[in-house]
Design a protein around this motif. Sequence first.
Motif, PDB file in Angstrom:
ATOM      1  N   HIS A  32       0.849  -1.185   0.000  1.00 49.47           N
ATOM      2  CA  HIS A  32       0.000   0.000   0.000  1.00 49.47           C
ATOM      3  C   HIS A  32       0.889   1.242   0.000  1.00 49.47           C
ATOM      4  O   HIS A  32       1.990   1.231   0.572  1.00 49.47           O
ATOM      5  CB  HIS A  32      -0.890  -0.025   1.240  1.00 49.47           C
ATOM      6  CG  HIS A  32      -2.010   0.965   1.212  1.00 49.47           C
ATOM      7  ND1 HIS A  32      -1.840   2.284   1.568  1.00 49.47           N
ATOM      8  CD2 HIS A  32      -3.320   0.828   0.873  1.00 49.47           C
ATOM      9  CE1 HIS A  32      -2.997   2.923   1.472  1.00 49.47           C
ATOM     10  NE2 HIS A  32      -3.919   2.050   1.043  1.00 49.47           N
ATOM     11  N   PHE A  33       0.408   2.342  -0.614  1.00 44.94           N
ATOM     12  CA  PHE A  33       1.245   3.546  -0.697  1.00 44.94           C
ATOM     13  C   PHE A  33       1.583   4.086   0.690  1.00 44.94           C
ATOM     14  O   PHE A  33       2.616   4.730   0.895  1.00 44.94           O
ATOM     15  CB  PHE A  33       0.537   4.629  -1.531  1.00 44.94           C
ATOM     16  CG  PHE A  33      -0.550   5.380  -0.802  1.00 44.94           C
ATOM     17  CD1 PHE A  33      -0.271   6.536  -0.101  1.00 44.94           C
ATOM     18  CD2 PHE A  33      -1.857   4.912  -0.809  1.00 44.94           C
ATOM     19  CE1 PHE A  33      -1.262   7.217   0.577  1.00 44.94           C
ATOM     20  CE2 PHE A  33      -2.850   5.588  -0.135  1.00 44.94           C
ATOM     21  CZ  PHE A  33      -2.560   6.747   0.556  1.00 44.94           C
ATOM     22  N   ALA A  34       0.707   3.824   1.683  1.00 42.38           N
ATOM     23  CA  ALA A  34       0.974   4.290   3.040  1.00 42.38           C
ATOM     24  C   ALA A  34       2.202   3.599   3.628  1.00 42.38           C
ATOM     25  O   ALA A  34       2.930   4.194   4.433  1.00 42.38           O
ATOM     26  CB  ALA A  34      -0.240   4.044   3.933  1.00 42.38           C
ATOM     27  N   VAL A  35       2.458   2.356   3.235  1.00 39.05           N
ATOM     28  CA  VAL A  35       3.655   1.646   3.699  1.00 39.05           C
ATOM     29  C   VAL A  35       4.906   2.322   3.145  1.00 39.05           C
ATOM     30  O   VAL A  35       5.889   2.545   3.860  1.00 39.05           O
ATOM     31  CB  VAL A  35       3.615   0.162   3.290  1.00 39.05           C
ATOM     32  CG1 VAL A  35       4.929  -0.531   3.641  1.00 39.05           C
ATOM     33  CG2 VAL A  35       2.446  -0.550   3.958  1.00 39.05           C
ATOM     34  N   SER A  36       4.877   2.679   1.854  1.00 39.39           N
ATOM     35  CA  SER A  36       6.003   3.407   1.247  1.00 39.39           C
ATOM     36  C   SER A  36       6.230   4.740   1.934  1.00 39.39           C
ATOM     37  O   SER A  36       7.373   5.139   2.188  1.00 39.39           O
ATOM     38  CB  SER A  36       5.745   3.632  -0.249  1.00 39.39           C
ATOM     39  OG  SER A  36       5.698   2.415  -0.947  1.00 39.39           O
ATOM     40  N   ALA A  37       5.124   5.435   2.247  1.00 33.17           N
ATOM     41  CA  ALA A  37       5.244   6.742   2.886  1.00 33.17           C
ATOM     42  C   ALA A  37       5.862   6.626   4.279  1.00 33.17           C
ATOM     43  O   ALA A  37       6.774   7.384   4.636  1.00 33.17           O
ATOM     44  CB  ALA A  37       3.869   7.405   2.978  1.00 33.17           C
ATOM     45  N   MET A  38       5.387   5.672   5.074  1.00 31.88           N
ATOM     46  CA  MET A  38       5.918   5.508   6.433  1.00 31.88           C
ATOM     47  C   MET A  38       7.359   5.012   6.421  1.00 31.88           C
ATOM     48  O   MET A  38       8.187   5.453   7.233  1.00 31.88           O
ATOM     49  CB  MET A  38       5.023   4.565   7.225  1.00 31.88           C
ATOM     50  CG  MET A  38       3.695   5.186   7.619  1.00 31.88           C
ATOM     51  SD  MET A  38       2.713   4.150   8.742  1.00 31.88           S
ATOM     52  CE  MET A  38       2.144   2.888   7.603  1.00 31.88           C
ATOM     53  N   ALA A  39       7.668   4.097   5.498  1.00 31.55           N
ATOM     54  CA  ALA A  39       9.043   3.611   5.398  1.00 31.55           C
ATOM     55  C   ALA A  39       9.980   4.733   4.957  1.00 31.55           C
ATOM     56  O   ALA A  39      11.104   4.860   5.457  1.00 31.55           O
ATOM     57  CB  ALA A  39       9.122   2.443   4.419  1.00 31.55           C
ATOM     58  N   GLY A  40       9.527   5.561   4.015  1.00 37.53           N
ATOM     59  CA  GLY A  40      10.328   6.704   3.582  1.00 37.53           C
ATOM     60  C   GLY A  40      10.546   7.702   4.698  1.00 37.53           C
ATOM     61  O   GLY A  40      11.639   8.260   4.860  1.00 37.53           O
ATOM     62  N   ILE A 103       7.588  11.652   0.819  1.00 36.24           N
ATOM     63  CA  ILE A 103       7.109  12.150  -0.478  1.00 36.24           C
ATOM     64  C   ILE A 103       7.884  11.505  -1.624  1.00 36.24           C
ATOM     65  O   ILE A 103       7.306  11.097  -2.639  1.00 36.24           O
ATOM     66  CB  ILE A 103       7.251  13.684  -0.542  1.00 36.24           C
ATOM     67  CG1 ILE A 103       6.324  14.346   0.476  1.00 36.24           C
ATOM     68  CG2 ILE A 103       6.940  14.198  -1.953  1.00 36.24           C
ATOM     69  CD1 ILE A 103       6.562  15.833   0.632  1.00 36.24           C
ATOM     70  N   ARG A 104       9.196  11.381  -1.460  1.00 35.77           N
ATOM     71  CA  ARG A 104      10.049  10.860  -2.530  1.00 35.77           C
ATOM     72  C   ARG A 104       9.665   9.437  -2.917  1.00 35.77           C
ATOM     73  O   ARG A 104       9.398   9.153  -4.085  1.00 35.77           O
ATOM     74  CB  ARG A 104      11.516  10.897  -2.111  1.00 35.77           C
ATOM     75  CG  ARG A 104      12.454  10.249  -3.119  1.00 35.77           C
ATOM     76  CD  ARG A 104      13.893  10.295  -2.642  1.00 35.77           C
ATOM     77  NE  ARG A 104      14.346  11.659  -2.446  1.00 35.77           N
ATOM     78  CZ  ARG A 104      15.561  11.974  -1.981  1.00 35.77           C
ATOM     79  NH1 ARG A 104      16.411  11.020  -1.647  1.00 35.77           N
ATOM     80  NH2 ARG A 104      15.912  13.231  -1.838  1.00 35.77           N
ATOM     81  N   PHE A 105       9.635   8.548  -1.962  1.00 40.43           N
ATOM     82  CA  PHE A 105       9.385   7.144  -2.284  1.00 40.43           C
ATOM     83  C   PHE A 105       7.936   6.910  -2.719  1.00 40.43           C
ATOM     84  O   PHE A 105       7.680   6.107  -3.614  1.00 40.43           O
ATOM     85  CB  PHE A 105       9.740   6.248  -1.087  1.00 40.43           C
ATOM     86  CG  PHE A 105      11.221   6.064  -0.908  1.00 40.43           C
ATOM     87  CD1 PHE A 105      11.918   5.184  -1.724  1.00 40.43           C
ATOM     88  CD2 PHE A 105      11.922   6.768   0.054  1.00 40.43           C
ATOM     89  CE1 PHE A 105      13.295   5.001  -1.572  1.00 40.43           C
ATOM     90  CE2 PHE A 105      13.288   6.600   0.219  1.00 40.43           C
ATOM     91  CZ  PHE A 105      13.969   5.707  -0.596  1.00 40.43           C
TER      92      PHE A 105
END
Length: 325
Positions: A32-40, A103-105
């Motif tokens: 999910h995009f939220a996982v990418s956001a939190m990991a970033g 934002i980047r990832f």
Amino acid sequence: KLKPKTTRHSARALGYRSDMSGAASTSKPKRHFAVSAMAGFCSGATEAACTMPFDTIKTYVQVQRTGITPIGAAKEIYKLKGFGGFYFGLPAVLVQVAGKGAIRFTSYEQYKKWLQAAGAPKASEDFVAGLGAGFTEAFLWTTPTERLKVLRQNDIRSGLNRYASLPSAIQTVRAEHGIRGLYAGIGACGIRQASGVGVRFAVYGRVKELLTTDPPQIWQSALAGGITGCASTAMNHPIDVVKTRIEAQDGAGKKEYTHTVQAFQSILKNEGPKALYRGIAPRMIKISLGQAITFTAYERYTDLIGDLADSMGIFAAAPTRVAAC
């Protein structure tokens, strides 16, 4: 014949290699995009905490006209402000880098999906998606936070202590320059971020492909990130010097640097080409170390947060055939 055991990490390693070779990629759950956001966000905060002193030294060298060396700058910073001086502007940096990572990832993943859906050449996906991610983060987040960070770091040299805290820095800039004051240097910042992020994503996957064993090791991600950081720094350091000079301008009145092109021409004319490479040593260390930390931490945080979300039944997504990036 016995089938070799495939672990979750070896599947990801195969995903890296197949993506770069053009073969079909390994099937794995789409995050999910939220996982990418939190990991970033988490990887950015980790990187900022580790590399802040090098960034402070880099800025100090770039705003000086005396040709001070990085070691000389470090000594002056310590003499003026002690060890804490190396972390001047840390709140702004933590806010900046953590938000920038999110934002980047997230935007990179989204741009890459759009490019794949549009049938863009596979070889250009990482670079073009990185360009888009860099411009996005510069406009939404990096320019105003970078402006606040540079002003705070410039307090070391000026001794005025006008930007002692993040809230007071925002109020001071708004009172003297308006909201536009937070976006000083947006042109140079946008060029720096887009070029740097584009190169990093394009180079990282290919370097990782050459280094990765099965299963992949942490040092391989770190080394690939470090090489990526060196490549991007060598390529866009002059625009970073221009950006810093514009953002360091303080107070009302006529500005020495009015826009990116004029600043570049002025520095080149008055100080020579060498001035455009001031601070490259500490920035090279900062970026290469930072990218080693960021890419490595991002992969680990993605696994950790994704597995936690899966166990809790949130951010559920159906399996899809995607390549790791």
